[in-house]
Design an enzyme around this catalytic site. Sequence first.
Site, PDB file in Angstrom:
ATOM      1  N   GLU A 163      42.039  -1.483   1.182  1.00  0.00           N
ATOM      2  CA  GLU A 163      43.386  -0.984   0.904  1.00  0.00           C
ATOM      3  C   GLU A 163      43.668   0.424   1.409  1.00  0.00           C
ATOM      4  OE1 GLU A 163      44.380  -1.457  -3.218  1.00  0.00           O
ATOM      5  OE2 GLU A 163      44.132  -3.620  -3.183  1.00  0.00           O
ATOM      6  N   GLU A 346      41.235 -10.096  -3.091  1.00  0.00           N
ATOM      7  CA  GLU A 346      41.550  -9.747  -4.481  1.00  0.00           C
ATOM      8  C   GLU A 346      42.882 -10.344  -4.877  1.00  0.00           C
ATOM      9  OE1 GLU A 346      41.744  -5.576  -5.633  1.00  0.00           O
ATOM     10  OE2 GLU A 346      39.980  -5.123  -4.413  1.00  0.00           O
TER      11      GLU A 346
HETATM   12  C1  BGC Z   1      42.008  -2.326  -6.011  1.00  0.00           C
HETATM   13  C2  BGC Z   1      41.085  -2.470  -7.177  1.00  0.00           C
HETATM   14  C3  BGC Z   1      41.888  -2.342  -8.451  1.00  0.00           C
HETATM   15  C4  BGC Z   1      42.870  -3.466  -8.497  1.00  0.00           C
HETATM   16  C5  BGC Z   1      43.708  -3.530  -9.759  1.00  0.00           C
HETATM   17  C6  BGC Z   1      43.308  -3.029  -6.153  1.00  0.00           C
HETATM   18  O1  BGC Z   1      44.316  -2.182  -5.693  1.00  0.00           O
HETATM   19  O2  BGC Z   1      41.355  -2.648  -4.808  1.00  0.00           O
HETATM   20  O3  BGC Z   1      40.085  -1.496  -7.081  1.00  0.00           O
HETATM   21  O4  BGC Z   1      41.097  -2.296  -9.592  1.00  0.00           O
HETATM   22  O5  BGC Z   1      43.751  -3.341  -7.421  1.00  0.00           O
HETATM   23  O6  BGC Z   1      44.552  -2.446  -9.859  1.00  0.00           O
END
Ligand code: BGC
Length: 441
Positions: A163, A346
């Site tokens: 990110e 993610e």
């Molecule tokens: C990040 C994580 C974070 C998640 C939830 C993402 O932006 O890569 O490190 O915990 O979002 O906020």
Amino acid sequence: MRFPDGFLWGAATAAYQIEGAVSEDGRGPSIWDTFSHTPGAVLRGDTGDIACDHYHRWPADLDLLSSLGVNSYRFSVAWPRVLPTGDGDVNIKGLDFYDRLTDGLLERGITPMVTLYHWDLPQGLQDRGGWASRDTAFRFADYVQVVHQRLADRVPYWLTLNEPYCSAFVGHLDGTHAPGLRDERVAVTALHHLLLGHGLAVQALRAGGVTGQVGITCNLTSVRAASTDPADEEAARRLDLHENRMFLDPLFRGEYPLDAVAQYGDLDFVRDDDLAVISAPLDYFGINYYERHAVRASPADPVRGWERVPPAEPTLTGIGVDPRGLREILERVHRDYTSLPLVVTETGLALHDYVGPDGEVADDERIAFFDGHVRAAHEALANGVPLFGFFPWSFLDNFEWASGYGVRYGLYYVDYATQERRPKRSAAWYQQLIRANGAAR
Ligand code: BGC
Ligand code: BGC
């Protein structure tokens, strides 16, 4: 609904959010140690000093991953464990940790996916300008070479950055992440140096005789105008520039969008050949998806020109849940930018989970969230997107950056006082899903 054979069902974490042991075995401080210890920066003054104590508990944590049934695990390497001041002498004990972790995964039949930078810049480099300094991009490539030398024989998937949007804009414009700056010019400069660092890291990985696949993870959003009013459409175009095109265009087209100069001013920090380095071919592309939003013109903010329309049912983190956005992003990236294999590195939902009197953590909302997003991913796949994996955020509850321990994202509940881990209902749900490879639901 079935996913292709060999589809990666994973779980994701990041070093600073879970490891703790911040001054052990020669680790140096990172910008997140500094930031989390700055009064007022993080909810309640929480820090990652202990976090999930994963640095000590990793064997048991890997056993949990085994029982969950994942075939892949995405973790990050902490640069300040490997190079405590950012450059200079290598800390062998830091590398040893990731060596053991990698072997531990392989022994359990779990494929490692390694993120090389998940926001924990060594403080020593921040003291010399951090990502606003061009030199940091070169130091990143040097660090990547060191990690690669040690792990290349066993790691099949590398991700350079996690990110860059958050590193650049949340860290240097919004100021709510480390290093806590609020300056758009600095933020856009940092953005370019992050992408340059990515490109140089790709070169370092390739030069090191890479055996694995090389990629990067961007968080992307699905943006639409709140109305057909041209002012709202212009606002959506600007927000799309800010959140998506400033990353996708340089990575996949070798240029910044034409409207970037109008928005951010002259990009005079870009030197000859930088964009060729940034857009060097990758093997795959990672997407983190959290948000689909409507945007409208904001006369109150003529500089940015946009404001997000607050969602009807905001989550704890103020965003709206909408799995359609995941399909839209996957399809857009595939259609407009690249035919590379894609992976959802993610997606996840923040809740105030707790252990009920029956001992259960009943996170049914999270199950619904993942169910919707797995279906959206499958639709994209059915529409021809070459998707090869899905990694829920997160394996464990952990240090949620500026929200500290105040919200939870894990499939496993962590009692921070005792470090006991407990599967939530979503873990059992995910285990079933993996067993059936997406089917039987
Ligand atoms: C990040 C994580 C974070 C998640 C939830 C993402 O932006 O890569 O490190 O915990 O979002 O906020
Ligand atoms: C050097 C780096 C230096 C960078 C600064 C490169 O040519 O190899 O060490 O940081 O230039 O722009």
